[in-house]
Scaffold this active site. Structure first.
Site, PDB file in Angstrom:
ATOM      1  N   SER A 105       0.819  -1.221   0.000  1.00 13.56           N
ATOM      2  CA  SER A 105       0.000   0.000   0.000  1.00 13.56           C
ATOM      3  C   SER A 105       0.851   1.267   0.000  1.00 13.56           C
ATOM      4  O   SER A 105       0.327   2.363  -0.143  1.00 13.56           O
ATOM      5  CB  SER A 105      -0.922   0.022   1.216  1.00 13.56           C
ATOM      6  OG  SER A 105      -1.806  -1.069   1.180  1.00 13.56           O
ATOM      7  N   CYS A 106       2.153   1.113   0.158  1.00 12.45           N
ATOM      8  CA  CYS A 106       3.072   2.253   0.274  1.00 12.45           C
ATOM      9  C   CYS A 106       3.824   2.455  -1.042  1.00 12.45           C
ATOM     10  O   CYS A 106       4.512   1.548  -1.527  1.00 12.45           O
ATOM     11  CB  CYS A 106       4.058   1.983   1.406  1.00 12.45           C
ATOM     12  SG  CYS A 106       5.413   3.161   1.528  1.00 12.45           S
ATOM     13  N   GLY A 107       3.719   3.648  -1.616  1.00  8.93           N
ATOM     14  CA  GLY A 107       4.398   3.961  -2.871  1.00  8.93           C
ATOM     15  C   GLY A 107       5.904   3.822  -2.767  1.00  8.93           C
ATOM     16  O   GLY A 107       6.552   3.326  -3.693  1.00  8.93           O
TER      17      GLY A 107
END
Length: 134
Positions: free
Chosen positions: A10-12
């Site tokens: 979920s983290c770029g």
């Protein structure tokens, strides 16, 4: 030694770091620590490899950090480790482990120094181009 990435899809930044590793010819063991939280012992070992206190691995963003009062600088390293073990969202990411070392890769291009054959150029999800030179 195979490489590892403690990853949150979920983290770029985490996605970019994993993509840089793969573009560099690495296929790391992907540890989705949100699905399989690290035990207290695993966190202690990771912090030892990073050679940092728990606060430096803690993600200070978000309501949970504030709700748990984790900004309190009098909290012990053990209390912070316990909080990250109980609430894996509090662990900052991504953390990469290779033969060259262990590092919190924020920003994602910090991974380049850990790779045997780093890609020379990479375009991140947001369009930013990073270049690596020896």
């Amino acid at each position: 030694m195979s490489s590892k990435i403690y990853h949150n899809p979920s983290c770029g930044t985490s996605r970019n770091t994993l993509a840089i590793m793969r573009a560099s010819g690495e296929e790391p063991e992907v540890i989705e620590y949100m699905k399989m939280p690290l035990s207290r012992e695993q966190l202690v070992a990771l912090l030892a490899a990073l050679a940092v206190p728990a606060r430096e691995l803690m993600r200070a963003k978000g309501d949970l950090y504030d709700e748990l009062g984790l900004a309190d600088l009098t909290l012990s390293n053990d209390a912070l480790i316990d909080a990250m073990s109980e609430h894996p969202i509090l662990m900052n990411r991504p953390v990469v482990v290779t033969e060259r070392g262990t590092r919190l890769c924020r920003p994602s291009e910090l991974v380049l120094d850990l790779l045997a054959n780093p890609v020379r150029e990479y375009t991140k999800e947001d369009g930013e181009v990073i270049r690596f030179s020896d």
